[in-house]
Design a protein around this motif. Structure first.
Motif, PDB file in Angstrom:
ATOM      1  N   PRO A   1      -6.646 -49.111  54.446  1.00 42.61           N
ATOM      2  CA  PRO A   1      -6.086 -48.535  53.219  1.00 42.61           C
ATOM      3  C   PRO A   1      -6.971 -47.497  52.555  1.00 42.61           C
ATOM      4  CG  PRO A   1      -6.760 -50.799  52.847  1.00 42.61           C
ATOM      5  CD  PRO A   1      -6.888 -50.542  54.323  1.00 42.61           C
ATOM      6  N   ASN A   2      -8.191 -47.355  53.018  1.00 39.90           N
ATOM      7  CA  ASN A   2      -9.086 -46.326  52.514  1.00 39.90           C
ATOM      8  C   ASN A   2      -8.730 -44.946  53.072  1.00 39.90           C
ATOM      9  OD1 ASN A   2     -10.004 -47.726  54.957  1.00 39.90           O
ATOM     10  ND2 ASN A   2     -11.623 -46.198  54.995  1.00 39.90           N
ATOM     11  N   VAL A   3      -7.932 -44.915  54.137  1.00 40.75           N
ATOM     12  CA  VAL A   3      -7.550 -43.655  54.773  1.00 40.75           C
ATOM     13  C   VAL A   3      -6.266 -43.149  54.116  1.00 40.75           C
ATOM     14  CG1 VAL A   3      -6.864 -42.563  56.961  1.00 40.75           C
ATOM     15  CG2 VAL A   3      -8.640 -44.338  56.950  1.00 40.75           C
ATOM     16  N   ASN A   4      -6.267 -41.876  53.714  1.00 44.95           N
ATOM     17  CA  ASN A   4      -5.070 -41.336  53.067  1.00 44.95           C
ATOM     18  C   ASN A   4      -3.945 -41.132  54.086  1.00 44.95           C
ATOM     19  OD1 ASN A   4      -5.436 -38.714  54.261  1.00 44.95           O
ATOM     20  ND2 ASN A   4      -6.710 -38.084  52.558  1.00 44.95           N
ATOM     21  N   THR A   5      -2.733 -40.996  53.605  1.00 43.17           N
ATOM     22  CA  THR A   5      -1.561 -40.963  54.487  1.00 43.17           C
ATOM     23  C   THR A   5      -1.532 -39.766  55.423  1.00 43.17           C
ATOM     24  OG1 THR A   5      -0.247 -39.893  52.770  1.00 43.17           O
ATOM     25  CG2 THR A   5      -0.109 -42.300  52.914  1.00 43.17           C
ATOM     26  N   ILE A   6      -2.256 -38.706  55.100  1.00 39.37           N
ATOM     27  CA  ILE A   6      -2.307 -37.562  56.013  1.00 39.37           C
ATOM     28  C   ILE A   6      -3.612 -37.543  56.805  1.00 39.37           C
ATOM     29  CG2 ILE A   6      -0.630 -36.131  54.785  1.00 39.37           C
ATOM     30  CD1 ILE A   6      -2.988 -34.708  53.435  1.00 39.37           C
ATOM     31  N   CYS A   7      -4.415 -38.581  56.621  1.00 40.53           N
ATOM     32  CA  CYS A   7      -5.600 -38.837  57.438  1.00 40.53           C
ATOM     33  C   CYS A   7      -6.623 -37.710  57.400  1.00 40.53           C
ATOM     34  CB  CYS A   7      -5.157 -39.116  58.877  1.00 40.53           C
ATOM     35  SG  CYS A   7      -6.390 -40.000  59.831  1.00 40.53           S
TER      36      CYS A   7
END
Length: 140
Positions: free
Chosen positions: A112-118
């Protein structure tokens, strides 16, 4: 070097972490001279996120307060993802998900620390690549 990424993630973890019940560590490690959070994570197959989440009361946001001899929890019983990938230069979330055979949504849910666009991952970061979803990581 990645202090801002790590700091932002730990700030987010403070809002996520639950401290209402005692937790049981499945695995532990003792900090060695020269250790970093990413090095510990890679050596023990624990995601950078999980290490930070289960030790949020010990590890500061920059992960620069590790003390030699300190015992860290690597995973909480029932929430211990030990299937991981160390990000390399050129890796993307999609390439990691494809290589490990998991849906991108599973990769993002377990990290969950990674944003949705990575766009906020970095070389050396360790991601959980398990096919099982570990969504209830709590802090120790």
């Amino acid at each position: 070097m990645h202090t801002s990424f790590f700091a932002a993630r730990l700030v987010a973890l403070a809002a996520i972490a639950s401290v209402d019940s005692p937790l049981v560590a499945d695995r532990n490690t003792t900090v060695q001279s020269g250790d970093t959070c990413d090095a510990i994570s890679a050596r023990h197959n624990v995601s950078t996120y999980q290490l930070a989440a289960v030790n949020s009361k010990i590890i500061d946001p920059g992960c620069d307060n590790l003390s030699v001899g300190e015992v860290l929890c690597l995973g909480i019983s029932g929430q211990d993802c030990n299937v991981t990938h160390v990000m390399q230069t050129g890796d993307t979330c999609h390439s990691v998900a494809n290589a490990t055979g998991i849906p991108i949504n599973t990769l993002l849910t377990n990290n969950p620390n990674v944003n949705t666009i990575c766009t906020n991952v970095y070389a050396g970061e360790v991601l959980c690549t398990a096919s099982q979803i570990y969504v209830n990581i709590k802090s120790n």
